[in-house]
Scaffold this active site. Structure first.
Site, PDB file in Angstrom:
ATOM      1  N   ARG A 123       0.883  -1.182  -0.055  1.00  0.00           N
ATOM      2  CA  ARG A 123      -0.037  -0.271  -0.251  1.00  0.00           C
ATOM      3  C   ARG A 123       0.813   1.040  -0.017  1.00  0.00           C
ATOM      4  O   ARG A 123       1.943   1.375   0.711  1.00  0.00           O
ATOM      5  CB  ARG A 123      -0.873   0.037   1.296  1.00  0.00           C
ATOM      6  CG  ARG A 123      -1.811   1.043   1.549  1.00  0.00           C
ATOM      7  CD  ARG A 123      -2.990   1.237   0.318  1.00  0.00           C
ATOM      8  NE  ARG A 123      -4.218   1.922   0.935  1.00  0.00           N
ATOM      9  CZ  ARG A 123      -5.201   2.310  -0.093  1.00  0.00           C
ATOM     10  NH1 ARG A 123      -4.912   1.885  -1.282  1.00  0.00           N
ATOM     11  NH2 ARG A 123      -5.928   2.846   0.527  1.00  0.00           N
ATOM     12  N   THR A 165     -10.245   0.027 -10.108  1.00  0.00           N
ATOM     13  CA  THR A 165      -9.132  -0.639  -9.513  1.00  0.00           C
ATOM     14  C   THR A 165      -8.846  -1.899 -10.532  1.00  0.00           C
ATOM     15  O   THR A 165      -9.783  -2.109 -11.364  1.00  0.00           O
ATOM     16  CB  THR A 165      -9.566  -1.042  -8.018  1.00  0.00           C
ATOM     17  OG1 THR A 165      -9.396   0.304  -7.606  1.00  0.00           O
ATOM     18  CG2 THR A 165      -8.601  -1.891  -7.318  1.00  0.00           C
ATOM     19  N   SER A 168      -7.584   0.845   3.316  1.00  0.00           N
ATOM     20  CA  SER A 168      -7.979   0.267   2.056  1.00  0.00           C
ATOM     21  C   SER A 168      -9.236  -0.742   2.210  1.00  0.00           C
ATOM     22  O   SER A 168      -9.460  -1.189   3.336  1.00  0.00           O
ATOM     23  CB  SER A 168      -6.910  -0.266   1.094  1.00  0.00           C
ATOM     24  OG  SER A 168      -7.377  -1.007   0.039  1.00  0.00           O
ATOM     25  N   GLY A 172     -13.908  -1.558  -6.960  1.00  0.00           N
ATOM     26  CA  GLY A 172     -15.074  -0.945  -6.443  1.00  0.00           C
ATOM     27  C   GLY A 172     -15.248  -0.310  -5.236  1.00  0.00           C
ATOM     28  O   GLY A 172     -16.152  -0.241  -4.795  1.00  0.00           O
ATOM     29  N   GLY A 173     -13.943   0.154  -4.903  1.00  0.00           N
ATOM     30  CA  GLY A 173     -14.042   1.024  -3.641  1.00  0.00           C
ATOM     31  C   GLY A 173     -14.614   0.589  -2.435  1.00  0.00           C
ATOM     32  O   GLY A 173     -14.371  -0.551  -1.983  1.00  0.00           O
TER      33      GLY A 173
END
Ligand code: DON
Length: 584
Positions: free
Chosen positions: A121, A393, A464, A486-487
């Site tokens: 990340r 994403t 996240s 998809g957040g």
């Protein structure tokens, strides 16, 4: 007969033979696609067949990237190496999300039973401060979303190299060959590439390097033309030759730091040199005798998925029936509670104390389950401790001939990230800083209302929702590899893939094609995909007190692989976007 009737009937038959319907180890019902019917107006077919193969399978958000992974498998590479090659290729052919300027997570279960989670990340630069996106009037600005200040220190190249150093067998440079070829020689611009650039024209035209790359002569590259990325090819070649050091310490680091200075961003050479990917212990949920292996913080994915599964394990979903109002109500109540905890408790565990053991414990799930009223919707405010969604994403699921299984989700955050391409290096930088809590109580891009645990601090990783996940059956065999963009909806989508598989026995492609619903605590509303629920189910949910709204657009873009008992791999790409399953 609707799918609900059919699946309820299948479940009922099973229950006549299998005693103890809601015991933790129920039998997975065997449903064929012929048994399944979706609501009449639903846009995808329950009967689409997955791609089957015996030797290897790659499912990713792009066909050229899946082909890159298969090229590596065919060359004798393993699933980890194929995932690395696919990730680099995604940076070329899916530039709005695939990246070297972003970050991600890898979860794997290898043939020898080794399980790992790798966290690459992005992290906040050393100069970041908790209120850096709040103006003098106390309002959150858009500097966390757009432009140079929105970027966290990229993690992808460090992460992919860390995975390679532990598990790689082929030469490192071989893994970058397909990506370099695609960047240097170009690929044909399809409608999707053209449209996604067109849709972000305003953002991209704000930055000369980005306009130069994506808007030649002021327009997106025409459909059918060849899109070449010579600067990106040079960057990838440098990474192939010099490894991650070329990115974090060499001329690429110089270019990135110079780009930051030009645009008022914070990332400097020291931030880049200090970046490291982190090996973490995966989160493991026990669900009805299956093991669900997923990502711990800095993603909330595995923890929140585990909480939802733990709560749901106490309900008899087979009897309720797939997509019955009862099953959806119970799932939504579990989601509401798990997201309330996510948004309050979760953050980078290297910076804040997160009560992970408590959150993922059975006893805590029991107490949350007891607070669910089967006949009435709860109110999110009662769980107050504190989405819209773009489709930007990437996810990669890979299984190789040896039985190694890898799931990778990676992103720049929203489409084309910060919008900034690094001059001379040809890659986009992320806008992941918006995943932090910019101001407690103020929703981010995905409508997530988050708390102090996820506040900005130098070197900290922003929380996240990415949820790369592997499901192991009660016999200990890897059975499902999955994940999605998809957040905020990523976690609830993965939950639905897992429950479709374990509770309802849906065939892998049917499960991916099935309509989805979502609840994230706040806003207090169930959102479902257009035409995805029968009017009668919506009415029933409303009568229980839920606000229910049909969303525009789609929810997620899943890449799943099911491995049958005889070893056959079934790859299911999501018809919602441009995913592709390729096996051999
Ligand atoms: O890490 C996260 O949760 C988000 N940055 C993911 C963004 C995303 O999935 C956007 N695309 N659909």
């Amino acid at each position: 007969m609707t799918i609900h009737d059919r699946i309820s009937r299948t479940a009922l038959l099973l229950l006549l033979v299998v005693a103890g319907c809601s015991s933790p180890t129920q039998t997975r019902p065997s449903v064929t696609e012929a048994d399944v019917q979706f609501p009449a107006a639903w846009r995808y077919d329950a009967r689409t067949r997955p791609v089957s193969a015996d030797s290897g399978m790659v499912v990713s958000t792009d066909s050229l990237a899946s082909a890159a992974g298969v090229e590596i498998l065919r060359a004798g590479g393993n699933a980890v190496e194929a995932a690395i090659a696919t990730s680099f290729a995604l940076a070329v052919v899916n530039p709005e999300a695939g990246n070297v300027g972003g970050g991600g997570f890898m979860v794997a279960r290898l043939a020898d039973g080794t399980e790992f989670a790798l966290d690459y990340r992005e992290q906040a630069p050393g100069g970041a401060t908790s209120d850096m996106y709040v103006d003098e009037q106390g309002r959150v600005t858009d500097r966390g979303v757009e432009g140079h200040l929105a970027s966290g220190v990229p993690g992808t190249v460090a992460g992919l190299e860390a995975a390679y150093l532990r598990y790689g067998e082929l030469p490192w440079a071989r893994l970058l060959e397909p990506a370099i070829r695609l960047a240097r020689d170009g690929f044909h611009v399809a409608e999707r590439h053209h449209n996604s650039i067109r849709d972000k024209r305003e953002l991209l035209s704000k930055f000369p390097t980005s306009a130069g790359k994506f808007l030649p002569r002021g327009e997106p590259p025409p459909i059918g033309s060849s899109f070449k990325q010579p600067y990106l090819a040079r960057t990838l070649q440098a990474i192939a030759d010099g490894g991650a050091a070329a990115f974090y310490e060499g001329w690429i680091a110089d270019s990135l730091a110079a780009e930051m200075r030009r645009g008022g961003g914070l990332i400097n050479r020291r931030d880049l040199a200090a970046y490291e990917a982190v090996w973490r212990e995966p989160v493991r949920a026990e669900y009805r005798g299956y093991e669900v292996v997923s990502m711990p913080p800095a993603s909330s994915g595995g923890t929140t998925l585990t909480q939802i599964l733990n709560i749901m394990e106490g309900f008899d979903l087979q009897t309720a029936g797939w997509h019955s109002a009862e099953a959806i109500h119970l799932a939504v109540e579990a989601m509401r509670r798990a997201y309330a905890d996510r948004n309050y408790y979760l953050g980078d565990t290297d910076f804040v104390d997160v009560p992970l053991a408590m959150l993922t414990s059975e006893s805590y799930a029991d107490s949350l389950r007891r607070s669910i009223d089967r006949d009435r919707a709860s109110v999110s405010e009662e769980f107050n401790r504190v989405s819209v969604e773009s489709e930007n994403t990437t996810h990669v699921s890979v299984v190789d001939v040896r039985g190694n299984a890898v799931a990778v989700t990676t992103t720049l955050n929203s489409g084309f990230g910060s919008g900034v391409v690094v001059r001379g290096a040809g890659f986009l930088l992320n806008n992941e800083m918006d995943d932090f809590t910019s101001l407690v109580g103020v929703p981010n891009l995905y409508g997530l209302v988050q708390g102090e645990a996820n506040a900005i601090a130098p070197g900290k990783r922003m929380l996240s929702a990415m949820t790369p996940t592997i499901v192991i059956n009660p016999q200990g065999r890897t059975e499902l590899v999955t994940g999605t963009p998809g957040g905020a909806t990523i976690i609830t989508t993965v939950f639905q893939i897992v429950t479709n598989h374990i509770d309802f026995g849906l065939p892998v492609q049917t499960s991916v094609n099935a309509p989805r619903f979502h609840h994230q605590h706040l806003p207090d509303v169930i959102r479902f995909e257009k035409d995805g629920l029968p009017a009668s189910v919506v009415a029933e949910l409303r009568s229980l007190g839920h606000e229910v709204s049909e969303r525009t657009g789609i929810s997620g873009n899943v890449e799943s692989i099911y491995i049958a008992p005889d070893g056959t791999m079934f790859g299911a790409a999501d018809p919602r976007r441009y995913s592709k399953a390729i096996g051999y």
